[in-house]
Design a protein around this motif. Structure first.
Motif, PDB file in Angstrom:
ATOM      1  N   UNK A  38      20.957 -29.850   9.686  1.00 47.45           N
ATOM      2  CA  UNK A  38      19.785 -28.965   9.767  1.00 47.45           C
ATOM      3  C   UNK A  38      19.039 -28.924   8.434  1.00 47.45           C
ATOM      4  N   UNK A  39      19.803 -28.980   7.332  1.00 42.56           N
ATOM      5  CA  UNK A  39      19.156 -29.039   6.018  1.00 42.56           C
ATOM      6  C   UNK A  39      18.379 -30.343   5.872  1.00 42.56           C
ATOM      7  N   UNK A  40      18.917 -31.425   6.424  1.00 41.41           N
ATOM      8  CA  UNK A  40      18.204 -32.703   6.394  1.00 41.41           C
ATOM      9  C   UNK A  40      16.920 -32.621   7.215  1.00 41.41           C
ATOM     10  N   UNK A  41      16.986 -31.956   8.364  1.00 36.52           N
ATOM     11  CA  UNK A  41      15.783 -31.763   9.177  1.00 36.52           C
ATOM     12  C   UNK A  41      14.733 -30.984   8.390  1.00 36.52           C
ATOM     13  N   UNK A  42      15.171 -29.957   7.701  1.00 42.70           N
ATOM     14  CA  UNK A  42      14.235 -29.155   6.901  1.00 42.70           C
ATOM     15  C   UNK A  42      13.567 -30.019   5.836  1.00 42.70           C
ATOM     16  N   UNK A  43      14.356 -30.863   5.149  1.00 42.75           N
ATOM     17  CA  UNK A  43      13.772 -31.737   4.147  1.00 42.75           C
ATOM     18  C   UNK A  43      12.800 -32.728   4.770  1.00 42.75           C
ATOM     19  N   UNK A  44      13.155 -33.223   5.971  1.00 38.72           N
ATOM     20  CA  UNK A  44      12.262 -34.164   6.651  1.00 38.72           C
ATOM     21  C   UNK A  44      10.964 -33.484   7.062  1.00 38.72           C
ATOM     22  N   UNK A  45      11.069 -32.238   7.509  1.00 40.33           N
ATOM     23  CA  UNK A  45       9.845 -31.499   7.850  1.00 40.33           C
ATOM     24  C   UNK A  45       8.947 -31.319   6.626  1.00 40.33           C
ATOM     25  N   UNK A  46       9.577 -31.033   5.504  1.00 39.15           N
ATOM     26  CA  UNK A  46       8.799 -30.890   4.271  1.00 39.15           C
ATOM     27  C   UNK A  46       8.153 -32.214   3.883  1.00 39.15           C
ATOM     28  N   UNK A  47       8.889 -33.331   4.123  1.00 41.28           N
ATOM     29  CA  UNK A  47       8.334 -34.629   3.792  1.00 41.28           C
ATOM     30  C   UNK A  47       7.152 -34.963   4.692  1.00 41.28           C
ATOM     31  N   UNK A  48       7.235 -34.565   5.976  1.00 42.76           N
ATOM     32  CA  UNK A  48       6.102 -34.787   6.884  1.00 42.76           C
ATOM     33  C   UNK A  48       4.873 -34.030   6.383  1.00 42.76           C
ATOM     34  N   UNK A  49       5.056 -32.777   6.032  1.00 47.81           N
ATOM     35  CA  UNK A  49       3.933 -31.982   5.531  1.00 47.81           C
ATOM     36  C   UNK A  49       3.387 -32.570   4.234  1.00 47.81           C
TER      37      UNK A  49
END
Length: 441
Positions: free
Chosen positions: A160-171
């Motif tokens: 889930x932390x990886x998903x959060x980082x990926x979401x930040x990378x998308x933004x």
């Protein structure tokens, strides 16, 4: 949406600690069956003792005798010199009688029965030790399943932390694209990476449900119960070093219940030989019997002084020859003793090997855990540098993604290695018979 489902499941889950798991693991179905084996052995001991106690029997009841028609020759004297011989046919008749009896028997000396009682007692002790072995096995499996569940929970946190980082990378990619600093492909790559990370979360959630069910079933709880492993605090402190191998081997020889059980199995085999050889020695017993008989029901009760019989005596029985049966049984018992001794010796060697493997596994996992800790620090630094380069326009989404994957992998390896350290430590406790010190004494 998936994160919301995870939160909802955790809110409805039943928390369970490692200590609770260990306690319940020693009382699961397999362990309870082993305890029932102890109960059976204890009742066998009572049965063996009963043969040495006085045996008292009481019986009462009527009997009916039927005598059918018969033909017989009757000689009737007529005078001193003459007799009359006639053939007479008698009619059938019945006769009833009433009887009450009380019998007593007592063994005075029977070496075989005494050895049977001793053997039953040793067998109880052996069965108790085997029950301890089963309890240790059940507890270790419960510990393993607990950590498997905790690993799934902690892995979900990492994913889930990886998903959060990926979401930040998308933004971040979208913002840089709108600012004209990167191409559209960077944003698309970031979105694909985010989708893959979410897939990993979904797949791990399925594993989480399987781990919950496996733990619940092993602890004899409903398979539908949602369990949540409470953090045992494995990351709050440095793992203790492994004990010396010589100390571990010494503990195993002193505390392993299986070794004690096999020593007692050898003794059981020796006592079986003594039981068989008891037939070489005379047996002495005491017997007594009282009977009260009457032809009519009324006098049976009213005239108690009539129709009484009492007999008693001491008997000595000695099997002088039984076709060499005792010799054959004795030789067979001797072979069983040798088999039990061989099993004990082989199990001792296997136990030493088991302790050495468990000891080496713990040392190896401790070394791996230290390396994993160092790797995790390096991976975090690498991600930080990759993100800074991407923000400055000197890097790509691929670079950030590669650093993210390295960090996720390092965190998962660290998590797995620390849990493997704990499982290896408990496995060493199991091998040395000190998993539950109170029972190993």
């Amino acid at each position: 949406m998936n994160a919301l489902l995870v939160v909802t499941a955790l809110l409805t889950a039943t928390p369970i600690t490692l200590e609770e798991t260990r306690t319940l693991g020693r009382k699961n179905t397999q362990a309870l069956q082993a305890v029932l084996d102890v109960t059976v052995a204890q009742e066998d001991q009572r049965a063996a003792r009963s043969s040495l106690l006085p045996q008292v029997q009481f019986g009462i009841g009527p009997s009916l005798n039927y005598l059918g028609r018969r033909r017989q020759v009757v000689t009737i004297p007529i005078s001193e010199t003459e007799v009359l011989t006639r053939e007479v046919e008698s009619s059938s008749n019945t006769a009833d009688s009433y009887n009450a009896n009380l019998g007593l028997s007592q063994v005075i000396y029977n070496r075989g029965l005494w050895k049977q009682l001793e053997q039953a007692g040793v067998n109880v002790d052996a069965t108790k030790n085997l029950a301890l072995e089963e309890a240790d096995t059940s507890e270790l499996e419960a510990i393993r399943r607990f950590f498997a569940l905790f690993l799934s929970q902690a892995t979900l946190d990492v994913l889930n932390a990886t998903v959060t980082r990926s979401e930040e990378q998308v933004e971040r990619s979208r913002a840089l694209f709108l600012a004209g600093r990167v191409g559209k492909t960077e944003e698309i790559s970031a979105e694909v990476n985010l989708g893959n990370d979410r897939i990993n979360v979904v797949q791990r959630q399925m594993q989480l449900v399987a781990d919950q069910a496996q733990l619940a079933v092993w602890l004899a709880r409903p398979g539908t119960e949602i369990l949540q492993a409470v953090d045992p605090g494995v990351f709050q402190q440095e793992p203790a070093p492994a004990p010396a191998l010589d100390d571990a081997l010494k503990q195993a020889r002193q505390h392993r219940a299986l070794l004690r059980a096999l020593v007692q199995r050898v003794r059981v085999a020796e006592l079986q030989r003594a039981i068989v050889q008891g037939d070489y020695i005379p047996r002495v017993g005491l017997g007594a019997r009282y009977d009260h008989t009457s032809q009519d029901l009324g006098p049976f009760f009213s005239e108690a002084r009539l129709g009484n019989t009492f007999n008693g005596g001491i008997t000595l029985t000695w099997d002088l020859f039984n076709g060499f049966l005792t010799d054959a049984q004795s030789a067979r018992a001797q072979a069983n003793i040798r088999k039990a001794e061989l099993t004990l010796a082989q199990t001792g060697r296997e136990l030493e090997a088991e302790v050495r493997r468990a000891h080496q596994a713990l040392e190896g996992q401790l070394a791996s855990s230290k390396l994993a800790t160092t790797n995790r620090v390096a991976a975090a630094q690498g991600l930080e540098l990759a993100e800074e380069r991407f923000k400055a326009g000197a890097g790509s989404t691929l670079d950030v993604r590669d650093a993210q994957l390295k960090l996720t992998q390092a965190e998962l390896v660290l998590l797995q290695s620390r849990i493997d350290v704990e499982i290896a430590r408990y496995a060493l406790f199991r091998a040395t018979g000190t998993l539950n010190p109170g029972d190993s004494q």
